[in-house]
Design a protein around this motif. Structure first.
Motif, PDB file in Angstrom:
ATOM      1  N   ALA A 155       0.834  -1.202   0.000  1.00 50.36           N
ATOM      2  CA  ALA A 155       0.000   0.000   0.000  1.00 50.36           C
ATOM      3  C   ALA A 155       0.866   1.248   0.000  1.00 50.36           C
ATOM      4  N   GLY A 156       0.588   2.129  -0.884  1.00 51.44           N
ATOM      5  CA  GLY A 156       1.285   3.397  -0.936  1.00 51.44           C
ATOM      6  C   GLY A 156       2.581   3.371  -1.709  1.00 51.44           C
ATOM      7  N   HIS A 157       3.128   2.194  -1.974  1.00 55.01           N
ATOM      8  CA  HIS A 157       4.351   2.081  -2.760  1.00 55.01           C
ATOM      9  C   HIS A 157       5.417   3.076  -2.287  1.00 55.01           C
ATOM     10  N   PRO A 201       1.893  -1.568 -10.117  1.00 57.85           N
ATOM     11  CA  PRO A 201       3.303  -1.621 -10.503  1.00 57.85           C
ATOM     12  C   PRO A 201       3.650  -2.978 -11.107  1.00 57.85           C
ATOM     13  N   SER A 202       4.784  -3.027 -11.774  1.00 56.13           N
ATOM     14  CA  SER A 202       5.301  -4.265 -12.334  1.00 56.13           C
ATOM     15  C   SER A 202       5.786  -5.148 -11.189  1.00 56.13           C
ATOM     16  N   HIS A 203       5.456  -6.449 -11.233  1.00 60.39           N
ATOM     17  CA  HIS A 203       5.781  -7.382 -10.161  1.00 60.39           C
ATOM     18  C   HIS A 203       6.902  -8.335 -10.565  1.00 60.39           C
ATOM     19  N   HIS A 204       7.866  -8.516  -9.666  1.00 54.41           N
ATOM     20  CA  HIS A 204       8.995  -9.417  -9.910  1.00 54.41           C
ATOM     21  C   HIS A 204       9.219 -10.263  -8.665  1.00 54.41           C
ATOM     22  N   PRO A 243       6.784  10.328  -1.818  1.00 55.83           N
ATOM     23  CA  PRO A 243       5.776   9.793  -2.724  1.00 55.83           C
ATOM     24  C   PRO A 243       6.392   9.467  -4.075  1.00 55.83           C
ATOM     25  N   PRO A 244       5.781   8.521  -4.808  1.00 56.37           N
ATOM     26  CA  PRO A 244       6.280   8.234  -6.146  1.00 56.37           C
ATOM     27  C   PRO A 244       6.388   9.514  -6.968  1.00 56.37           C
ATOM     28  N   VAL A 260       9.504  -7.682  -5.625  1.00 55.11           N
ATOM     29  CA  VAL A 260       9.944  -6.331  -5.949  1.00 55.11           C
ATOM     30  C   VAL A 260       8.923  -5.750  -6.917  1.00 55.11           C
ATOM     31  N   THR A 261       8.442  -4.554  -6.612  1.00 49.80           N
ATOM     32  CA  THR A 261       7.515  -3.890  -7.530  1.00 49.80           C
ATOM     33  C   THR A 261       8.152  -2.599  -8.007  1.00 49.80           C
ATOM     34  N   ILE A 262       7.894  -2.302  -9.270  1.00 52.05           N
ATOM     35  CA  ILE A 262       8.416  -1.078  -9.879  1.00 52.05           C
ATOM     36  C   ILE A 262       7.239  -0.335 -10.478  1.00 52.05           C
ATOM     37  N   ALA A 263       7.009   0.871  -9.986  1.00 49.11           N
ATOM     38  CA  ALA A 263       5.905   1.687 -10.489  1.00 49.11           C
ATOM     39  C   ALA A 263       6.321   2.380 -11.784  1.00 49.11           C
ATOM     40  N   GLY A 264       5.352   2.898 -12.487  1.00 48.05           N
ATOM     41  CA  GLY A 264       5.612   3.574 -13.755  1.00 48.05           C
ATOM     42  C   GLY A 264       6.546   4.752 -13.634  1.00 48.05           C
ATOM     43  N   ASP A 265       6.598   5.371 -12.465  1.00 54.00           N
ATOM     44  CA  ASP A 265       7.495   6.521 -12.280  1.00 54.00           C
ATOM     45  C   ASP A 265       8.889   6.102 -11.835  1.00 54.00           C
ATOM     46  N   GLY A 266       9.113   4.785 -11.724  1.00 54.78           N
ATOM     47  CA  GLY A 266      10.426   4.284 -11.358  1.00 54.78           C
ATOM     48  C   GLY A 266      10.607   4.010  -9.875  1.00 54.78           C
TER      49      GLY A 266
END
Length: 163
Positions: A7-9, A89-92, A16-17, A112-118
């Motif tokens: 939650a909140g990444h 986000p992208s999940h790994h 914040p992202p 590991v998750t990577i959101a669109g903003d990096g």
């Protein structure tokens, strides 16, 4: 819900992202589980075939979530959650270790998750897998965020997530 496990990444207590790209600017406690991991590591090892099968199931998780594929998600979970249409986000799934437990198999992975903003977040994922006629499936999942928010698992306290 599977897609909102972090939650909140990186938001609680951190940046914040879209804000920080340097880890020195992120002020978030990292939750660690050394005693819980030591107990997990002491469990009997799974066979090479079991470990490979679990790795395939957990790899499908990332593909199912990232592609909003409900049919593929049914190949991951005994009781698959409904996917949310929101962008996630992208999940790994990495660093998976598989052990034998009375209920079947237990897997400890890093998500590991990577959101669109990096922006990046990570979590410890403890899965209990049951063998079904269609193959191994996740019967129970505990996701413990490594950064931000309250700890989900008390390290070395209480019942093990795979019990």
């Amino acid at each position: 819900m599977t897609t909102d496990h972090i939650a909140g990444h990186l938001r609680p207590g951190g940046s914040p992202p879209g804000g920080v790209r340097d880890s020195a600017g992120v002020r978030v406690e990292q939750h660690r589980l050394p005693a819980t991991y030591a107990a997990f590591a002491a469990l009997p090892a799974a066979t090479a075939d079991e470990t490979a099968a679990v790795a395939q199931v957990l790899a499908r998780f990332g593909h199912a979530i990232d592609n909003a594929d409900q049919e593929l998600l049914a190949q991951v979970f005994v009781d698959p959650p409904a996917l949310e249409p929101a962008t996630s986000p992208s999940h790994h799934v990495v660093n998976t270790e598989v052990k034998r437990v009375p209920a079947g198999l237990a897997a400890w992975s890093r998500l590991v998750t990577i959101a669109g903003d990096g922006s990046v977040a990570s979590a410890d994922v403890l899965d209990v897998l049951a063998e079904t006629p269609a193959g191994w499936r996740v019967a129970r999942r505990t996701v413990h965020p490594r950064h931000g928010g309250p700890a989900v698992i008390g390290d070395g306290d209480g019942e093990a997530p795979w019990a």
